[in-house]
Design an enzyme around this catalytic site. Structure first.
Site, PDB file in Angstrom:
ATOM      1  NE  ARG A  61       0.547  -7.431   6.928  1.00  0.00           N
ATOM      2  CZ  ARG A  61       0.508  -6.106   7.111  1.00  0.00           C
ATOM      3  NH1 ARG A  61      -0.566  -5.432   6.792  1.00  0.00           N
ATOM      4  NH2 ARG A  61       1.545  -5.474   7.615  1.00  0.00           N
ATOM      5  CE1 TYR A  62      -4.657  -9.921   3.430  1.00  0.00           C
ATOM      6  CE2 TYR A  62      -3.522  -8.028   2.527  1.00  0.00           C
ATOM      7  CZ  TYR A  62      -4.527  -8.559   3.313  1.00  0.00           C
ATOM      8  OH  TYR A  62      -5.374  -7.723   3.985  1.00  0.00           O
ATOM      9  CG  ASP A  97      -5.187  -2.750   6.852  1.00  0.00           C
ATOM     10  OD1 ASP A  97      -5.030  -3.943   7.155  1.00  0.00           O
ATOM     11  OD2 ASP A  97      -4.611  -2.207   5.888  1.00  0.00           O
ATOM     12  CB  CYS A 124      -2.527  13.176   1.695  1.00  0.00           C
ATOM     13  SG  CYS A 124      -2.578  12.958  -0.084  1.00  0.00           S
ATOM     14  NE  ARG A 132       2.797   2.412   2.591  1.00  0.00           N
ATOM     15  CZ  ARG A 132       2.124   2.107   1.504  1.00  0.00           C
ATOM     16  NH1 ARG A 132       2.252   2.817   0.405  1.00  0.00           N
ATOM     17  NH2 ARG A 132       1.321   1.058   1.493  1.00  0.00           N
ATOM     18  NE  ARG A 180      -4.093  -9.223  -1.935  1.00  0.00           N
ATOM     19  CZ  ARG A 180      -4.600 -10.199  -1.186  1.00  0.00           C
ATOM     20  NH1 ARG A 180      -4.140 -11.431  -1.286  1.00  0.00           N
ATOM     21  NH2 ARG A 180      -5.564  -9.951  -0.324  1.00  0.00           N
ATOM     22  CE  LYS A 225      -6.087  -2.766   2.432  1.00  0.00           C
ATOM     23  NZ  LYS A 225      -4.803  -3.517   2.469  1.00  0.00           N
ATOM     24  CB  CYS A 236       3.112  12.457  -2.933  1.00  0.00           C
ATOM     25  SG  CYS A 236       3.308  10.829  -2.213  1.00  0.00           S
ATOM     26  CB  CYS A 295      -0.063  10.238   4.036  1.00  0.00           C
ATOM     27  SG  CYS A 295       0.865   8.895   3.272  1.00  0.00           S
ATOM     28  CG  ASP A 305      -5.211   2.192   8.410  1.00  0.00           C
ATOM     29  OD1 ASP A 305      -6.124   1.385   8.654  1.00  0.00           O
ATOM     30  OD2 ASP A 305      -4.635   2.252   7.299  1.00  0.00           O
TER      31      ASP A 305
HETATM   32  C1  LIG Z   1      -4.091  -3.676   1.381  1.00  0.00           C
HETATM   33  C2  LIG Z   1      -2.909  -4.514   1.272  1.00  0.00           C
HETATM   34  C3  LIG Z   1      -2.710  -5.333   0.147  1.00  0.00           C
HETATM   35  C4  LIG Z   1      -3.700  -5.403  -0.985  1.00  0.00           C
HETATM   36  O1  LIG Z   1      -4.892  -5.961  -0.536  1.00  0.00           O
HETATM   37  P1  LIG Z   1      -6.134  -6.144  -1.523  1.00  0.00           P
HETATM   38  O2  LIG Z   1      -7.257  -6.428  -0.594  1.00  0.00           O
HETATM   39  O3  LIG Z   1      -5.792  -7.277  -2.427  1.00  0.00           O
HETATM   40  O4  LIG Z   1      -6.285  -4.866  -2.290  1.00  0.00           O
HETATM   41  C5  LIG Z   1      -1.576  -6.097   0.103  1.00  0.00           C
HETATM   42  N1  LIG Z   1      -0.672  -6.095   1.114  1.00  0.00           N
HETATM   43  C6  LIG Z   1      -0.852  -5.337   2.215  1.00  0.00           C
HETATM   44  C7  LIG Z   1       0.169  -5.378   3.296  1.00  0.00           C
HETATM   45  C8  LIG Z   1      -1.968  -4.510   2.330  1.00  0.00           C
HETATM   46  O5  LIG Z   1      -2.129  -3.744   3.411  1.00  0.00           O
HETATM   47  S1  SF4 Z   2      -1.856   9.353   0.609  1.00  0.00           S
HETATM   48 FE1  SF4 Z   2       0.358   9.460   1.091  1.00  0.00          FE
HETATM   49  S2  SF4 Z   2       1.328   8.233  -0.515  1.00  0.00           S
HETATM   50 FE2  SF4 Z   2      -0.742   8.714  -1.238  1.00  0.00          FE
HETATM   51  S3  SF4 Z   2      -0.513  10.598  -2.449  1.00  0.00           S
HETATM   52 FE3  SF4 Z   2      -1.049  11.218  -0.374  1.00  0.00          FE
HETATM   53  S4  SF4 Z   2       0.920  11.593   0.631  1.00  0.00           S
HETATM   54 FE4  SF4 Z   2       1.325  10.370  -1.185  1.00  0.00          FE
END
Ligand SMILES: *Cc1c(COP(=O)(O)O)cnc(C)c1O
Ligand code: SF4
Length: 344
Positions: free
Chosen positions: A89-90, A307, A106, A111, A93, A314, A102, A109, A270
């Site tokens: 996205r960015y 986010d 959690c 995700r 990175r 973010k 995991c 989570c 989120d």
């Molecule tokens: C949070 C995030 C990152 C990392 O962002 P930083 O601010 O550099 O820690 C990279 N890609 C995505 C899609 C993110 O949500």
């Molecule tokens: S937040 Fe989600 S990805 Fe991270 S350790 Fe917990 S369950 Fe795993």
């Protein structure tokens, strides 16, 4: 018990949970059928009573099934995904998923649409495709190796991934995002640390949410990780009933810095489906952050971020400090709550 035995002995079904905790099974079975449960014996021992901060993070709750207006992927990680398991996205990175398991699932989570599920899982082939994408994309300076938890892979596998990434000239930073220092600290073995120590581009970001996660075992894991030379950070999630009181969050930040872990982010929860019951108001978040700046070492104060939905990225939020301004001065609120005049 070593870490693999710990994982094997995890509570994963409602029936097992009822056996160890005497909790009702129907509700938990229903929730765990949608979002997997795993509570390993290490964490089980740390939970004291229903609803305590460690319990809330690990035991399925009926609220997970009742926040239907929320979306599974509000941050649109899939939209910005050029290959499976990789989000770009960015500009510089990427997020690179190398595991969908995991040490503990959690409940909060972000995700949870993916972790612990078989369908749509990370495989050797998806990891290979991700590595190939990074190799062929010179804009990528920084790779966030995450999941699931990357440190649930075998040492040799972690070594192989880090070796490939390290060899890419345009990759300047590699970050491992892991929760095992808090959820399965015995995973941080001498052997694993010998692997990690080889990689000079490596940073490690942990995930702690409550001061009670700092056991002697967790502190030992952090000591070993510190010796690898990788700078250690922490991403905390602001969670209702876990760390949304200013004193609790300040206590957590002190524990982190005492263990030489630099707090990096406090994430506002989120709007992810299945996690709505953990979300606080923004005002609560700002009050929590207000209890940090000035009261604690600046090194103990992370950025509080939201986010943006739809992939906007973010954005840090700060408590309002400028109360008024004119041509000659600013009126500013200090950390002590008093009002000061700053000449321009
Ligand atoms: C949070 C995030 C990152 C990392 O962002 P930083 O601010 O550099 O820690 C990279 N890609 C995505 C899609 C993110 O949500
Ligand atoms: S937040 Fe989600 S990805 Fe991270 S350790 Fe917990 S369950 Fe795993």
């Amino acid at each position: 018990m070593n870490w693999k035995e710990m994982l094997d002995k995890s509570v994963v079904s409602a029936k097992e949970l009822a056996d160890v905790l005497g909790e009702k099974t129907d509700e938990i079975a229903r929730v765990a059928g949608v979002y997997p449960m795993r509570i390993n014996p290490y964490w089980l021992k740390l939970m004291k009573k229903p609803g305590d901060p460690l319990w809330r993070q690990a035991v399925p709750c009926a609220d997970e099934l009742s926040d239907s207006p929320l979306l599974e992927d509000p941050l649109c990680e899939e939209k910005d995904s050029p290959v499976f398991g990789l989000t770009h996205r960015y500009p510089d990175r990427v997020i690179f998923l190398v595991s969908n398991r995991c040490a503990l699932y959690c409940r909060h989570c972000m995700r949870k649409r993916k972790v612990g599920k078989h369908q749509g899982a990370v495989t050797d082939a998806t990891i290979e495709a991700g590595l190939a994408y990074i190799e062929q994309t010179p804009a990528v300076r920084d790779v966030i190796v995450t999941g699931g938890d990357p440190l649930l892979l075998e040492d040799a596998k972690i070594d192989a991934i880090l070796k490939r990434l390290s060899a890419i000239p345009h990759v300047e930073m590699i970050r491992i995002h892991t929760r095992v220092p808090s959820t399965l600290p015995m995973r941080i073995t001498e052997g694993l640390c010998a692997v990690l120590s080889q990689y000079e581009k490596l940073w490690i970001n942990t995930h702690f949410n409550h001061p009670a996660e700092f056991t002697p075992e967790a502190e030992k894991a952090l000591r070993l990780l510190n010796r690898t030379g990788a700078p250690l950070g922490c991403q905390t999630v602001l969670l209702k009933g876990v760390n949304d009181a200013p004193e609790t969050m300040a206590g957590l930040m002190r524990k982190l810095t005492k263990n030489r872990v630099r707090p990096y982010y406090i994430h506002h929860g989120d709007a992810v489906k299945g996690t709505g019951h953990f979300r606080t108001s923004i005002e609560t978040g700002l009050a929590v952050v207000n209890g940090l700046r000035g009261h604690l070492s600046g090194l103990a104060v992370p950025a509080y971020v939201i986010d943006l939905p739809g992939g906007g990225g973010k954005v840090p939020l700060l408590p309002e400090s400028i109360l008024a301004r004119d041509d000659k001065s600013l009126t500013v609120k200090g950390y002590d709550g008093k009002t000061y005049t700053y000449p321009l």
